[in-house]
Scaffold this active site. Structure first.
Site, short mmCIF file in Angstrom:
data_model
loop_
_atom_site.label_atom_id
_atom_site.label_comp_id
_atom_site.label_asym_id
_atom_site.label_seq_id
_atom_site.Cartn_x
_atom_site.Cartn_y
_atom_site.Cartn_z
N LYS A 319 -6.02 1.26 -1.81
CA LYS A 319 -6.16 1.95 -2.92
C LYS A 319 -8.00 2.50 -2.78
O LYS A 319 -8.41 3.68 -2.98
CB LYS A 319 -6.22 1.47 -4.15
N THR A 321 -9.74 3.00 -0.11
CA THR A 321 -9.95 3.58 1.03
C THR A 321 -9.37 4.81 0.75
O THR A 321 -9.96 5.89 1.25
CB THR A 321 -9.23 2.89 2.35
N ARG A 343 -15.02 -0.24 -8.45
CA ARG A 343 -15.66 -1.59 -8.89
C ARG A 343 -16.44 -2.19 -8.04
O ARG A 343 -16.18 -1.97 -6.73
CB ARG A 343 -14.29 -2.53 -9.41
N LYS A 354 -9.87 -12.12 1.43
CA LYS A 354 -9.72 -10.74 1.36
C LYS A 354 -10.99 -9.91 1.97
O LYS A 354 -10.87 -8.65 2.45
CB LYS A 354 -9.75 -10.15 -0.22
N ALA A 573 -7.58 -7.15 -12.28
CA ALA A 573 -6.49 -6.46 -12.93
C ALA A 573 -5.64 -7.23 -13.44
O ALA A 573 -4.77 -7.00 -14.07
CB ALA A 573 -6.01 -5.52 -11.81
N PHE A 604 -4.68 -3.40 -8.36
CA PHE A 604 -3.36 -3.74 -7.95
C PHE A 604 -2.14 -2.53 -8.17
O PHE A 604 -2.55 -1.59 -8.01
CB PHE A 604 -3.13 -5.10 -8.74
N PHE A 692 -0.61 3.61 8.73
CA PHE A 692 -1.11 2.75 9.79
C PHE A 692 -0.70 3.09 11.17
O PHE A 692 0.19 3.83 11.35
CB PHE A 692 -0.53 1.46 9.53
N TRP A 721 -8.39 6.61 7.27
CA TRP A 721 -8.93 5.50 7.94
C TRP A 721 -9.23 5.70 9.22
O TRP A 721 -10.29 5.04 9.83
CB TRP A 721 -7.98 4.31 7.92
#
Length: 874
Positions: A319, A321, A343, A354, A573, A604, A692, A721
């Site tokens: 999200k 990205t 955030r 992560k 979240a 999320f 991807f 990306w």
């Protein structure tokens, strides 16, 4: 002249301030005063009335060209000479000379003009203006040997300085038009003799000075109007940074380091921020002051877009990205003003499984390492404020246990220099207690005890200490073991800093005053009578606000393509509302203007972050969203279709790296459900398929087709990306079209409903539960909060993000399940009730997991945390 300027300014509705410097002021002192005025946004014009020997190039060019109403700077003179008179300020004296001649019917074409005794900007401006009207100009100083012969040739003479006594007036031919512009004349001192007595041509003495004064005021009015126009919406003149994508795509850190960001003050100016509205932290980040909201209060807001997602894998679906790629596409490729609001990442996930949260690939915020580590210290400020309040709770209990009423009262209201007074916060407490006295010496002993004792029940303390580090050994601790604590000890714990209610307060506040009020309302425990004890009761509201006074200002950064980003607040979240700050969104909406876009992200899946964005954040802000971007990946859809489990740090199974149409088709049920959730709120949905390198064309086309059938406004494959904003242009166009259609936004529930009914509404309408089941403890808490007057707050469900249900391993769209509520807690300052979803054991596990990833995070090398093509979500 000062009096004339003052009178003319009043007539034009301007305020003039006369700054009088000492006669012996040095060049540096004059320049210092000019620089102060340059940065004062209340001042729109600056006229210098200083002696001629002070008119150095350094002094003149210290003025900002846009405030140079006398047209003396090199920039304004250069524009005039170049022929761009509409872009510059022209010398009022030079304009006065021309206008007086033209209004007197003098045809300047072919006339011979002699300018005597002028120099610098006045000489250049007068000559330029005459030449543009076809005149032939000559310039001379008073002591030039050929002066007499030049005077004989001249049709018009312009005097730039007083005539020396040794120059006879007879040199000027009868009928010659003479205009006197000298500084001495302007101050009322006419040199030797009156020119009017000896000449027969047009004599313009007072006329030049008065008209020049009026034209100077006109320039000031123009400067004010120009400033006002700049404050209105305008398309940014943004210098975007070029990308040169490589294949294969390098690591995020390599990409970040390969791009040189613009200086943040340059970025700030490009998007319409004034110099005094930013506080610079290094070269690439700055805080934005809240005064901007007052300046732009009458400006229309831009369009408001939320980025949410389907139920994610533990790797996240990108999200952040997508958010970055979308604004790069809008601003750098479609020339639309747009802002990303993200955030701030916590160090817990950053150093855990992560990794960072700056986006990924060619769609990220730079510098990446500054974004992920410390930034401007907002989380540290929250940590300090949170732990100050925790210390105040235990200290208060200790003092109440060890002191008499009178001793405690004397500590709380001490005598200073023989005078004892209540503070404003203490007066508020007296009023709350029904004690209508303002003299500290007038309280009875019973009233002293009532005032001084909070009688906190230690077993009800909900306020924990925090740390922005995954330190599992602090999850349960015993405090108060030192001998100085006199035997007062209790079991406590550390949470991760972003779980603090102060983080949620920061994210939902809309002003410093509102933040102070919210901090004061925070409930830390109950007293022995079951009544809430707040930070205000402890008397620390002011101290908490002081610690947070800088953290309240949003942080300005930029994307890889040089477009603006606000990074502010970082609540998770699952245990909070999972959105960046209201203030960042509000400021960004003003800066982009009516035709611009603000893209903000919710944590999320749509069942968690988006639902809380609408029901909590939009209630707090009053802002109405125009569209939702729902991020999906083929990888996550395959998982929901029955694919094997996905684990961070473990290579993906072949089902995720090879084409499998059936898994994708089966998993699209989760995407369809999340689209339906967004539609509950009346907002159009655009699906962004984060592609991807292992995804096939058939899989991509299938997802887009099924998303549109499920009611999405559009569904678009995104390649940000690998190529940056260029790969998300189609998404940007779809978002623009959807947002311009308008939404019919509505809340899911009325906050006046009972707490249980609000929980049930979310469980059934959003998660798809058959019903809810409250534990006795949860029911007891609900009854208590209702009795305490907190029943009309919105609901913030603390639930696993890995499933629509309360069970993380239930993928797809679970049905006919009963949603258990093990406990209910309250964030009164932030303004919501948060039920803990799951059985007591499972909710404790979820709570622990989000205070810090499990121990295996420390076994995974940092370099392995973010894999190519596997984008992480905060």
């Amino acid at each position: 002249m000062q009096e004339i300027n003052q009178n003319l300014a009043e007539e034009a509705g301007l305020n003039i301030t006369h700054i009088c410097l000492p006669p012996d002021s040095s060049e540096a002192e004059i320049i210092d005063e000019i620089l102060k005025i340059n940065e004062d946004t209340r001042v729109h014009g600056l006229a210098l009335q200083i002696s001629e020997n002070s008119f150095s190039n350094k002094v003149l060019n210290a003025l900002k060209p846009e405030k140079d109403v006398d047209g003396v700077t090199d920039i304004n003179l250069g524009r005039l000479v170049r022929g761009d008179a509409h872009e510059c300020y022209i010398s009022p004296v030079a304009r006065a000379v021309i206008e007086l001649l033209e209004k007197s019917g003098v045809n300047l074409d072919g006339k011979k003009i002699l300018v005597i005794g002028a120099h610098g900007s006045l000489e250049a401006a007068v000559q330029c203006l005459f030449q543009r009207r076809g005149s032939m100009t000559m310039s001379s100083q008073w002591k030039t040997p050929q002066l007499q012969s030049k005077l004989l040739e001249a049709d018009i003479v312009v005097l730039g300085s007083p005539k020396p006594e040794e120059i006879p007036l007879s040199w000027i031919q009868p009928g010659t038009t003479v205009l006197n512009c000298s500084n001495d004349f302007l101050s009322g001192k006419l040199g030797h003799g009156s020119l009017g007595v000896h000449l027969h041509g047009l004599i313009a003495e007072n006329d030049v000075s008065l008209l020049a004064a009026a034209l100077r005021i006109q320039n000031m009015v123009s400067s004010g109007r120009r400033w006002l126009r700049e404050q209105q919406h305008a398309r940014w003149r943004l210098h975007c940074l070029k990308l040169q994508p490589l294949s294969p795509v390098p690591s995020d850190l390599e990409i970040s380091k390969a791009q040189t960001p613009k200086a943040v003050d340059v970025l700030a100016k490009e998007i319409g921020l004034l110099a005094d509205e930013i506080e610079i932290y290094g070269k690439s980040k700055a805080k934005v002051r809240l005064s901007l909201l007052e300046r732009l209060k009458d400006q229309a807001d831009g369009k408001y877009v939320l980025v949410a997602g389907i139920t994610p894998t533990p790797l996240g679906e990108g999200k952040s990205t997508v958010t970055v790629g979308l604004v790069q596409a809008m601003t750098a490729h479609l020339n639309i003003n747009s802002f990303a609001c993200l955030r701030q990442p916590s160090q817990g996930p950053t150093f855990g499984v992560k990794g960072g949260a700056a986006g990924g690939g060619y769609a990220q915020v730079i510098p990446m390492e500054e974004f992920n580590l410390h930034l401007t210290g907002d989380i540290h400020a929250i940590t300090a404020a949170n732990n100050l309040l925790a210390a105040a709770v235990d200290t208060r209990i200790l003092h109440e246990n060890t002191q008499t009423n009178k001793g405690l009262y004397n500590r709380l209201v001490p005598s200073v220099n023989g005078v004892r007074e209540f503070s404003s916060i203490q007066l508020a407490r007296l009023k709350k207690l029904g004690i209508n006295k303002t003299d500290p010496n007038a309280l009875t002993e019973e009233e002293m005890g009532k005032f001084a004792r909070l009688n906190i029940d230690p077993s009800t303390i909900t306020w924990q200490r925090v740390l922005d580090t995954n330190d599992r050994f602090l999850r349960k601790i015993t405090i108060g073991q030192a001998p100085t604590e006199k035997g007062y000890s209790r079991q406590a714990q550390f949470d991760i800093a972003v779980a603090s209610e102060i983080m949620a307060v920061l994210a939902l506040t809309d002003s410093l005053a509102d933040m102070k009020e919210r901090l004061g309302r925070m409930v830390v425990a109950s007293d022995k009578n079951g009544q809430p004890v707040t930070a205000e009761d402890l008397g620390v509201t002011g101290a908490l606000t002081v610690l947070m006074k800088d953290a309240i200002k949003p942080n300005l950064m930029q994307t890889l393509e040089g477009t603006p980003v606000f990074v502010h607040a970082g609540p998770f979240a699952n245990i909070a509302h999972g959105n960046s700050s209201v203030l960042a969104d509000k400021i960004a909406l003003k800066l982009v203007g009516q035709e611009g876009f603000v893209v903000t992200e919710a944590g999320f899946g749509a069942d968690i972050g988006m639902e809380k964005f609408f029901n909590i954040k939009c209630r707090a802000s009053g802002l109405v969203p125009n569209a939702v971007v729902l991020v999906a990946t083929v990888r996550a859809l395959k998982m929901h279709g029955g694919g094997p489990s996905v684990t961070a740090g473990v290579p993906l199974k072949k089902e995720y790296t090879e084409e499998n149409i059936q898994l994708v088709a089966d998993g699209c049920c989760n995407l369809q459900k999340q689209i339906q959730i967004a539609q509950l709120f009346g907002v159009p949905v655009i699906v962004a398929l984060n592609v991807f390198k292992t995804d096939t064309r058939a899989e991509i086309d299938l997802v887009c087709e099924l998303a549109k059938r499920a009611g999405a406004f559009d569904a678009v494959p995104c390649y940000h990306w690998s190529v940056g904003g260029k790969g998300t242009v189609q998404l940007a166009r779809a978002v623009r079209d959807a947002a311009n259609k308008g939404s019919r936004f509505r809340f899911l529930y009325d906050v006046q409903l009972p707490i249980v009914e609000k929980i049930r509404t979310i469980a059934q309408a959003v998660y798809g539960a058959k019903d809810i089941e409250l534990s006795p403890e949860a029911q007891s808490k609900i009854d208590r909060y209702t009795q305490q007057g907190f029943g009309n707050l919105p609901i913030c469900m603390a639930k696993t993000h890995l499933s629509l249900s309360h069970e993380p391993d239930k993928k797809g769209v679970p049905r006919d399940f009963i949603l258990p509520i093990s406990d209910v807690r309250a964030s009164i300052g932030a303004g919501f009730i948060y039920p803990l979803v799951g059985t007591k054991k499972s909710s404790d596990s979820q709570w622990r997991m989000f205070r810090g990833p499990r121990a295996r995070a420390r076994e995974i090398p940092v370099a392995a945390r973010v894999h190519q093509g596997q984008h992480c979500d905060h």
